[in-house]
Scaffold this active site. Structure first.
Site, short mmCIF file in Angstrom:
data_model
loop_
_atom_site.label_atom_id
_atom_site.label_comp_id
_atom_site.label_asym_id
_atom_site.label_seq_id
_atom_site.Cartn_x
_atom_site.Cartn_y
_atom_site.Cartn_z
N HIS A 1 0.80 -1.23 0.00
CA HIS A 1 0.00 0.00 0.00
C HIS A 1 0.84 1.28 0.00
O HIS A 1 0.29 2.37 -0.17
CB HIS A 1 -0.92 0.04 1.22
CG HIS A 1 -1.90 -1.09 1.31
ND1 HIS A 1 -2.79 -1.38 0.30
CD2 HIS A 1 -2.12 -2.01 2.29
CE1 HIS A 1 -3.53 -2.44 0.67
NE2 HIS A 1 -3.14 -2.84 1.87
ZN LIG Z 1 -3.97 -7.15 3.65
#
Ligand SMILES: [Zn+2]
Length: 368
Positions: free
Chosen positions: A133
């Site tokens: 992320h």
């Molecule tokens: Zn995850």
């Protein structure tokens, strides 16, 4: 590199913590490594201690001001409000902790080391990697830096032009997808739970043609993972003929994990690992999410066994049982823990019907 797979780790994952309230405040990489050793699955010549990526290396993807801010946060153990906002550190699950720079930079160093080892081909496993992320200029979803992106960039810098990134974490691999949007040298495929944070990765989300997303519904089982793997992941590999595959093997889609509604056994993820082994001359397997120490340790230890052609579905040795009995989890207070978390490595298979929505996803994906 040729010959046996390599395993990259570091003691920093044992000795540092995101803070006791954080979902990552559990033994993960250290537990997996302890279990691998306790099972007798590691020839120490296969093991490498991870170097730490330098700010210069991180700057291949991350903004220099952001890297400096994370370094400063480590030194000060505090982030001024304005920086908290701008860089998303010290909030939203990205806490300031004593190793806020060193620990994620070590995960990146491990991935970069892996890419070096893979120059001539082979298999490397770095379970601390998979921080999918992370954004160029901000932390996101417990990820301060993005080691898969740095690894892929290092492969591109070696001159490779066909890279396949497969992400089976319960959450969409948004940071990696977006980093290579419209780049026809990198194809990213993510299987993740529909409707879960970060809420991106719909089937129609193609990142300019360089991504494929398979958002699956809660209850996603072993048969369905095998189906998507055989019907989509493998055919894509056959079409791409990748020079390198990166697999983000987050363990948060397992049924025993508290952070998703997916219903997989560790056998489903091992099947994915096994299926990718001979699809490219270079394979890097990374970790990712995973928030139950027993399911993470058992799953990730088994990944290493699979990569070495060892049957991961064997009974734990007495030493391995001791490792499993020694794990702790703040969430288990006052709860009876299932016995199989201590007495098995492999979960019972969670095979069931392949539901129509999963079939429809595969059909739609292969038309794209
Ligand atoms: Zn995850």
């Amino acid at each position: 590199m040729t010959g046996k797979p390599h395993l990259i780790g570091s003691e920093i994952y044992r000795t540092s913590s995101y803070g006791h309230r954080h979902p990552l405040a559990i033994p993960r990489v250290s537990a997996a490594l302890d279990l691998i050793r306790a099972m007798g699955w590691l020839d120490e010549r296969q093991y490498l201690d991870s170097p730490r990526a330098t700010p210069e290396q991180l700057a291949r993807f991350h903004d220099r001001e952001y890297i400096a801010a994370v370094l400063q946060a480590e030194a000060d153990q505090h982030v001024p409000a304005e920086r908290r906002e701008r860089y998303n550190i010290g909030r939203n699950g990205n806490p300031v902790f004593p190793e806020i720079f060193s620990r994620p930079a070590t995960a990146c160093g491990g991935t970069l080391k892996a890419i070096e080892l893979l120059r001539e081909g082979g298999i490397v496993y770095s379970p601390a990697g998979g921080t999918h992320h992370g954004r160029p200029g901000r932390a996101s979803g417990f990820c301060y830096f993005n080691d898969p992106v740095l690894g892929i960039l290092a492969l591109l810098d070696q001159g490779l032009t066909r890279i396949y990134y497969v992400d089976v974490d319960a959450h969409h691999g948004d940071g990696v997808q977006d980093a290579f949007a419209c780049d026809d040298r990198v194809f990213t495929l993510s299987i993740h739970e529909d409707g879960r944070w970060p809420y991106s990765g719909a089937i129609g989300d193609r990142a300019g043609g360089s991504a494929l997303n398979l958002p699956v519904s809660a209850g996603f089982n072993d048969s369905e993972m095998a189906f998507l793997f055989d019907e989509v992941v493998l055919p894509k590999a056959a079409r791409l003929r990748p020079e390198a595959i990166l697999l983000q093997c987050g363990a948060d889609g397992l049924a025993d994990d508290p952070m998703s509604g997916l219903d997989l056994s560790n056998r489903a993820l091992w099947r994915v690992v096994k299926g990718l082994v001979d699809q490219a001359p270079r394979l890097l397997v990374l970790g990712g999410g995973g928030y139950n120490p027993w399911s993470v340790a058992r799953c990730w230890a088994g990944v290493w066994a699979v990569l070495n052609g060892i049957d991961s579905a064997t009974a734990p040795t007495p030493e391995a049982t001791a490792v499993l009995r020694g794990l702790w989890w703040s969430r288990n207070r006052g709860r009876e823990l299932p016995e199989h978390w201590f007495t098995t490595i492999a979960d019972a298979a969670r095979d069931s019907m392949v539901r129509d929505d999963v079939r429809a996803l595969a059909a739609a994906a292969m038309c794209m």
